[in-house]
Design a protein around this motif. Sequence first.
Motif, PDB file in Angstrom:
ATOM      1  N   UNK A 234     -57.560 -19.147  25.990  1.00 15.22           N
ATOM      2  CA  UNK A 234     -58.719 -18.476  26.578  1.00 15.22           C
ATOM      3  C   UNK A 234     -58.725 -17.002  26.217  1.00 15.22           C
ATOM      4  N   UNK A 235     -57.575 -16.372  26.356  1.00 16.30           N
ATOM      5  CA  UNK A 235     -57.500 -14.946  26.017  1.00 16.30           C
ATOM      6  C   UNK A 235     -57.771 -14.719  24.532  1.00 16.30           C
ATOM      7  N   UNK A 236     -57.231 -15.589  23.681  1.00  8.55           N
ATOM      8  CA  UNK A 236     -57.448 -15.447  22.239  1.00  8.55           C
ATOM      9  C   UNK A 236     -58.931 -15.516  21.901  1.00  8.55           C
ATOM     10  N   UNK A 237     -59.649 -16.434  22.540  1.00  8.79           N
ATOM     11  CA  UNK A 237     -61.077 -16.585  22.260  1.00  8.79           C
ATOM     12  C   UNK A 237     -61.876 -15.396  22.799  1.00  8.79           C
ATOM     13  N   UNK A 238     -61.504 -14.900  23.964  1.00  9.34           N
ATOM     14  CA  UNK A 238     -62.223 -13.758  24.504  1.00  9.34           C
ATOM     15  C   UNK A 238     -61.986 -12.497  23.667  1.00  9.34           C
ATOM     16  N   UNK A 239     -60.765 -12.338  23.167  1.00  4.95           N
ATOM     17  CA  UNK A 239     -60.482 -11.204  22.288  1.00  4.95           C
ATOM     18  C   UNK A 239     -61.197 -11.361  20.950  1.00  4.95           C
ATOM     19  N   UNK A 240     -61.254 -12.587  20.438  1.00  2.86           N
ATOM     20  CA  UNK A 240     -62.010 -12.863  19.211  1.00  2.86           C
ATOM     21  C   UNK A 240     -63.474 -12.481  19.419  1.00  2.86           C
ATOM     22  N   UNK A 241     -64.021 -12.874  20.546  1.00  2.00           N
ATOM     23  CA  UNK A 241     -65.422 -12.551  20.844  1.00  2.00           C
ATOM     24  C   UNK A 241     -65.630 -11.046  20.933  1.00  2.00           C
ATOM     25  N   UNK A 242     -64.721 -10.353  21.596  1.00  2.00           N
ATOM     26  CA  UNK A 242     -64.840  -8.893  21.686  1.00  2.00           C
ATOM     27  C   UNK A 242     -64.840  -8.268  20.295  1.00  2.00           C
ATOM     28  N   UNK A 243     -63.936  -8.725  19.462  1.00  2.00           N
ATOM     29  CA  UNK A 243     -63.790  -8.145  18.119  1.00  2.00           C
ATOM     30  C   UNK A 243     -65.061  -8.344  17.299  1.00  2.00           C
ATOM     31  N   UNK A 244     -65.570  -9.573  17.289  1.00  2.00           N
ATOM     32  CA  UNK A 244     -66.704  -9.896  16.422  1.00  2.00           C
ATOM     33  C   UNK A 244     -68.045  -9.559  17.055  1.00  2.00           C
ATOM     34  N   UNK A 245     -68.061  -9.085  18.302  1.00  2.00           N
ATOM     35  CA  UNK A 245     -69.307  -8.660  18.938  1.00  2.00           C
ATOM     36  C   UNK A 245     -69.659  -7.222  18.588  1.00  2.00           C
ATOM     37  N   UNK A 246     -68.705  -6.494  18.023  1.00  2.00           N
ATOM     38  CA  UNK A 246     -68.987  -5.113  17.620  1.00  2.00           C
ATOM     39  C   UNK A 246     -70.145  -5.104  16.624  1.00  2.00           C
ATOM     40  N   UNK A 247     -70.996  -4.095  16.721  1.00  2.00           N
ATOM     41  CA  UNK A 247     -72.250  -4.068  15.949  1.00  2.00           C
ATOM     42  C   UNK A 247     -72.036  -4.242  14.449  1.00  2.00           C
ATOM     43  N   UNK A 248     -71.002  -3.612  13.901  1.00  2.00           N
ATOM     44  CA  UNK A 248     -70.798  -3.686  12.457  1.00  2.00           C
ATOM     45  C   UNK A 248     -70.175  -5.001  12.009  1.00  2.00           C
ATOM     46  N   UNK A 249     -69.796  -5.864  12.957  1.00  2.00           N
ATOM     47  CA  UNK A 249     -69.180  -7.144  12.616  1.00  2.00           C
ATOM     48  C   UNK A 249     -69.997  -8.339  13.102  1.00  2.00           C
ATOM     49  N   UNK A 250     -70.962  -8.111  13.946  1.00  2.00           N
ATOM     50  CA  UNK A 250     -71.619  -9.193  14.672  1.00  2.00           C
ATOM     51  C   UNK A 250     -72.337 -10.191  13.777  1.00  2.00           C
ATOM     52  N   UNK A 251     -72.723  -9.801  12.572  1.00  2.00           N
ATOM     53  CA  UNK A 251     -73.419 -10.732  11.675  1.00  2.00           C
ATOM     54  C   UNK A 251     -72.500 -11.220  10.561  1.00  2.00           C
ATOM     55  N   UNK A 252     -71.197 -11.046  10.725  1.00  2.00           N
ATOM     56  CA  UNK A 252     -70.240 -11.557   9.754  1.00  2.00           C
ATOM     57  C   UNK A 252     -69.963 -13.028  10.035  1.00  2.00           C
ATOM     58  N   UNK A 253     -70.091 -13.857   9.001  1.00  2.00           N
ATOM     59  CA  UNK A 253     -69.838 -15.291   9.163  1.00  2.00           C
ATOM     60  C   UNK A 253     -68.396 -15.545   9.588  1.00  2.00           C
ATOM     61  N   UNK A 254     -67.492 -14.654   9.234  1.00  2.00           N
ATOM     62  CA  UNK A 254     -66.078 -14.831   9.581  1.00  2.00           C
ATOM     63  C   UNK A 254     -65.841 -14.929  11.077  1.00  2.00           C
ATOM     64  N   UNK A 255     -66.779 -14.422  11.887  1.00  2.00           N
ATOM     65  CA  UNK A 255     -66.590 -14.459  13.323  1.00  2.00           C
ATOM     66  C   UNK A 255     -67.058 -15.736  13.999  1.00  2.00           C
ATOM     67  N   UNK A 256     -67.695 -16.639  13.237  1.00  2.00           N
ATOM     68  CA  UNK A 256     -68.271 -17.834  13.853  1.00  2.00           C
ATOM     69  C   UNK A 256     -67.223 -18.821  14.350  1.00  2.00           C
ATOM     70  N   UNK A 257     -66.079 -18.867  13.687  1.00  2.00           N
ATOM     71  CA  UNK A 257     -64.992 -19.769  14.070  1.00  2.00           C
ATOM     72  C   UNK A 257     -63.725 -18.942  14.253  1.00  2.00           C
TER      73      UNK A 257
END
Length: 297
Positions: A234-257
């Motif tokens: 759970x923590x890993x997924x929430x941290x992943x979400x925090x990381x990839x929610x940043x504006x400069x990363x939010x449209x990166x396909x790498x964050x989808x999985x």
Amino acid sequence: MSARFIPNSSEAYALVSTVSRHHFPSGNAEAGLAVLQRNAQEEIDGLEADSTSLGDALGTTLTLAEAHCLMDPRAAIYPTWDAWVTAMQVGSAVFAAATATEEYVQCRIAHKDRALQATGQQWYVHPGTWITAFYLAVICREKDRITALCQVPVSLLRENGSRFEEYDYAWIDTLQTYWLGGQDLVPKLVSAVDGTDPETVADPETVGKLVYPPMEMFHRFIRKDHEGFNRALTQALELHKQYWSEEDRAVSISGLVALAPLAMTCLAHDAGIPVEVESEYLPAVLIGRNWCGEFPT
């Protein structure tokens, strides 16, 4: 173990059953997939002529696999599984070609056996690529390929010349030791974890949110700590979400999985640990290995 590990107490982290994925625009998803598919096929078809393109092919095929999960987050349909298998095959081929002792090595990629040239060390034969290839092989449950990857000398990865941290090598050593049944697994894991100390790394955000969490999941996995594993997931997924929610990363396909947590979850699932967390970051059909064995890989 290191003090950075999450304690066993249920008060340390409340179990969350669902972690939603951050918003990702899907308006041009089908057109984007078509472009990625063409690019991936062109790169794959060119590998026999120039096997040193394997690094680029891995990047493209992994992006394609992750992109499929935008519209198919459970990985429920065949094209998604096919894309993940192809990425896995390319990742394994990188190291089959790098370690080949003959002029050519046979590798199955995208439903075809291909004669790839031995490449030796290349710019892309480094710890990051090995870890990606390992995760993909675990997700696709390719035991022979996992074993082959775990026999790749860590010294080969050091020859690359790229700048990687010691925790990368320690993490690879840990995973290889686990899979091959070697000695000193726990001290090696502790070494990897200690190397991620935010006070000593160059990029504490990336390390803290993406690199360390799968190590904690692995720690709970080898201890057969079911509750601790799900808290760490759970923590890993929430941290992943925090990381990839940043504006400069939010449209990166790498964050989808969440690739690393997904691989650790596949290990746990196969070992009988109940996975009590659901998320679009974790394609459920990949975890359940529903597609495995559907076609020769």
